[in-house]
Design an enzyme around this catalytic site. Structure first.
Site, PDB file in Angstrom:
ATOM      1  N   PRO A  43      11.152  32.988 102.569  1.00  7.29           N
ATOM      2  CA  PRO A  43      10.167  33.788 101.835  1.00  7.29           C
ATOM      3  C   PRO A  43       9.669  34.929 102.709  1.00  7.29           C
ATOM      4  O   PRO A  43       9.281  34.711 103.860  1.00  7.29           O
ATOM      5  CB  PRO A  43       9.049  32.784 101.528  1.00  7.29           C
ATOM      6  CG  PRO A  43       9.284  31.615 102.401  1.00  7.29           C
ATOM      7  CD  PRO A  43      10.707  31.631 102.849  1.00  7.29           C
ATOM      8  N   MET A  44       9.704  36.151 102.162  1.00  3.77           N
ATOM      9  CA  MET A  44       9.242  37.322 102.902  1.00  3.77           C
ATOM     10  C   MET A  44       8.305  38.119 102.007  1.00  3.77           C
ATOM     11  O   MET A  44       8.681  38.491 100.887  1.00  3.77           O
ATOM     12  CB  MET A  44      10.424  38.184 103.354  1.00  3.77           C
ATOM     13  CG  MET A  44      11.277  37.538 104.429  1.00  3.77           C
ATOM     14  SD  MET A  44      12.675  38.575 104.955  1.00  3.77           S
ATOM     15  CE  MET A  44      13.825  38.295 103.593  1.00  3.77           C
ATOM     16  N   ALA A  45       7.100  38.373 102.514  1.00  2.43           N
ATOM     17  CA  ALA A  45       6.087  39.081 101.727  1.00  2.43           C
ATOM     18  C   ALA A  45       6.586  40.468 101.345  1.00  2.43           C
ATOM     19  O   ALA A  45       7.092  41.222 102.178  1.00  2.43           O
ATOM     20  CB  ALA A  45       4.791  39.192 102.524  1.00  2.43           C
ATOM     21  N   GLN A 104       6.826  28.988  97.827  1.00  2.00           N
ATOM     22  CA  GLN A 104       6.145  28.686  99.082  1.00  2.00           C
ATOM     23  C   GLN A 104       4.645  28.880  98.929  1.00  2.00           C
ATOM     24  O   GLN A 104       4.183  29.907  98.426  1.00  2.00           O
ATOM     25  CB  GLN A 104       6.641  29.552 100.240  1.00  2.00           C
ATOM     26  CG  GLN A 104       6.063  29.048 101.574  1.00  2.00           C
ATOM     27  CD  GLN A 104       6.397  29.912 102.763  1.00  2.00           C
ATOM     28  OE1 GLN A 104       5.922  31.031 102.866  1.00  2.00           O
ATOM     29  NE2 GLN A 104       7.212  29.389 103.676  1.00  2.00           N
ATOM     30  N   CYS A 161       3.641  31.559 109.455  1.00  2.39           N
ATOM     31  CA  CYS A 161       3.250  32.969 109.430  1.00  2.39           C
ATOM     32  C   CYS A 161       2.412  33.307 110.668  1.00  2.39           C
ATOM     33  O   CYS A 161       1.409  32.639 110.938  1.00  2.39           O
ATOM     34  CB  CYS A 161       2.459  33.270 108.162  1.00  2.39           C
ATOM     35  SG  CYS A 161       1.987  35.016 108.024  1.00  2.39           S
ATOM     36  N   ASN A 221      16.026  28.561 111.791  1.00  3.28           N
ATOM     37  CA  ASN A 221      15.686  29.930 111.408  1.00  3.28           C
ATOM     38  C   ASN A 221      15.472  30.744 112.685  1.00  3.28           C
ATOM     39  O   ASN A 221      14.893  30.255 113.645  1.00  3.28           O
ATOM     40  CB  ASN A 221      14.421  29.911 110.550  1.00  3.28           C
ATOM     41  CG  ASN A 221      13.933  31.286 110.110  1.00  3.28           C
ATOM     42  OD1 ASN A 221      12.737  31.536 110.060  1.00  3.28           O
ATOM     43  ND2 ASN A 221      14.832  32.189 109.796  1.00  3.28           N
ATOM     44  N   ASP A 277      17.151  34.819 114.164  1.00  3.88           N
ATOM     45  CA  ASP A 277      18.280  35.574 114.718  1.00  3.88           C
ATOM     46  C   ASP A 277      19.605  35.258 114.039  1.00  3.88           C
ATOM     47  O   ASP A 277      20.662  35.223 114.685  1.00  3.88           O
ATOM     48  CB  ASP A 277      18.401  35.344 116.226  1.00  3.88           C
ATOM     49  CG  ASP A 277      17.208  35.862 116.998  1.00  3.88           C
ATOM     50  OD1 ASP A 277      16.388  36.600 116.401  1.00  3.88           O
ATOM     51  OD2 ASP A 277      17.067  35.528 118.189  1.00  3.88           O
ATOM     52  N   ARG A 322      15.233  38.213 107.989  1.00  9.11           N
ATOM     53  CA  ARG A 322      15.481  39.637 108.229  1.00  9.11           C
ATOM     54  C   ARG A 322      16.957  40.021 108.151  1.00  9.11           C
ATOM     55  O   ARG A 322      17.286  41.174 107.871  1.00  9.11           O
ATOM     56  CB  ARG A 322      14.921  40.026 109.601  1.00  9.11           C
ATOM     57  CG  ARG A 322      13.407  39.899 109.712  1.00  9.11           C
ATOM     58  CD  ARG A 322      12.931  40.139 111.146  1.00  9.11           C
ATOM     59  NE  ARG A 322      13.481  39.136 112.040  1.00  9.11           N
ATOM     60  CZ  ARG A 322      13.753  39.344 113.332  1.00  9.11           C
ATOM     61  NH1 ARG A 322      13.554  40.545 113.860  1.00  9.11           N
ATOM     62  NH2 ARG A 322      14.232  38.378 114.081  1.00  9.11           N
TER      63      ARG A 322
END
Length: 379
Positions: free
Chosen positions: A26-28, A80, A111, A214, A216, A239
């Site tokens: 999950p990415m804001a 999430q 976070c 999680n 790299d 990312r």
């Protein structure tokens, strides 16, 4: 293009199974319904929505309910939650079950941003081990058969590692899987993820509980190497897929032992970018959707030999017609550049973690910090 390949067992989270052991982090502002659909079109995996505040959900905040919109064919529906109060987390999970809003809930304990940690949330929370345990138990007890998982970091900083203790408490509480971003909160996204921590976590957690790694993972080769080096049951990609949703096609092929697809040409990248814009417009509306795609354009075009003026104009695009006009100026046959591989998105620098006053005094204090919930609702 090929990488060392290895067939991996399906990833199981509660009753849900996926042959490709991959989870979209999950990415804001990123993993909305449009982006998740785009990624699902590329390959299999578990696709998690943006972080949602439990308070926003319980208060029935309109923004929150827009953020948890799921496509009809999105299965399983993964959400999430963020929260610092066990009662609010419990109420939010109970609402999710009663209203059939999701099939899987992940709890955010990773976070590192100051607005979250200064209230004791995110990566700060596992340090308060009894409060952490209360939150996880509240979620699991209200979830019924719906699986609850957690995502966390190694700890607050190098002097305060919490992940092994937190994982044990979470497993004892009944979570279905544990994910570790192998950085501390103080690292934020800088430096290199310590994959040896993932290996230690896999050794410490019962074999029947999946451990996800999680940090790299920017290519299929990275994912296979993480699994080989740590023994983890799957990978969480954040990312690495920014401007590269086809990474999920690479991952699906690699974990199935098939050769990877050829990297896309600039014309194929442009077509994917346009598809992304269309999906965002369908999810957000024409104006907001086209504005939202602007932040993705630099990621899509990273490494390609495109003039600065055209990049600038693309970054200011305000309609789908204008986007089409500008994309038509690109050379569709330009091959994917090697320099586009590797880290992307935010990296920043390490720094002090902002915490509530006296947060570090007593790790066994189970009380909810005053004013802990974010002052605004939503995600």
């Amino acid at each position: 293009m090929s990488v060392p390949t290895a067939v991996r067992a399906p990833l199981r989270i509660g009753p849900h199974t996926c042959d490709t052991p991959v989870v979209l982090a999950p990415m804001a502002g990123i993993t909305n319904a449009g982006f998740r659909r785009l990624c699902r079109e590329q390959g299999a995996g578990f696709y998690v929505c943006e972080m949602i505040t439990s308070r926003g959900l319980v208060e029935k905040n309109p923004l929150t309910f827009r953020m948890i919109a799921m496509d009809p064919d999105e299965q399983p529906r993964s959400m999430q939650l963020y929260g610092v109060d066990p009662a609010t987390i419990g109420a939010a999970v109970r609402m999710i079950v009663e209203r059939d809003l999701a099939d899987h809930v992940d709890l955010n304990f990773g976070c590192p941003v100051p607005k979250v940690t200064r209230r004791g949330g995110g990566a700060a929370l596992p340090y308060k081990r009894r409060l952490f345990e209360r939150i996880v138990r509240a979620a699991v007890e209200n979830a019924g058969p719906m699986p609850v998982t957690i995502k966390m970091r190694i700890g607050i900083d190098d002097g305060r590692h919490t992940y092994l203790d937190a994982a044990q408490r979470a497993v004892d509480a009944g979570v279905a899987a544990v994910a570790l971003h192998a950085r501390t909160a103080a690292q934020r996204y800088s430096g290199t993820a310590d994959w040896t921590a993932i290996a230690r976590l896999r050794d410490a957690v019962p074999a029947e509980v999946p451990v996800l790694g999680n940090g790299d993972i920017f290519s299929a080769a990275d994912a296979l190497r993480m699994v080989a080096e740590t023994g983890c049951d799957g990978v969480v990609v954040g990312r690495g897929c920014l401007g590269r949703p086809w990474l999920f096609a690479d991952l699906e092929a690699a974990f199935a032992g098939r050769p990877l697809p050829e990297p896309p040409s600039l014309g194929q990248v442009a077509a994917t970018l346009r598809r992304h814009a269309v999906l965002l417009q369908a999810h957000m509306g024409a104006d907001k959707g086209i504005r939202d795609v602007r932040k993705h354009i630099a990621w899509y075009l990273k490494g390609f030999p495109i003039g600065g003026d055209l990049r600038r104009r693309l970054g200011l695009v305000d309609s789908l017609d204008e986007l089409d006009e500008l994309l038509a100026l690109l050379d569709p046959d330009e091959p994917f550049p090697a320099e586009a591989d590797g880290p992307r998105g935010r990296q920043g620098s390490p720094g002090r973690v902002v915490l509530p006053e006296h947060w570090l005094d007593d790790p066994d204090d189970p009380s909810v910090p005053f004013g802990a919930e974010l002052e605004h609702s939503g995600g």
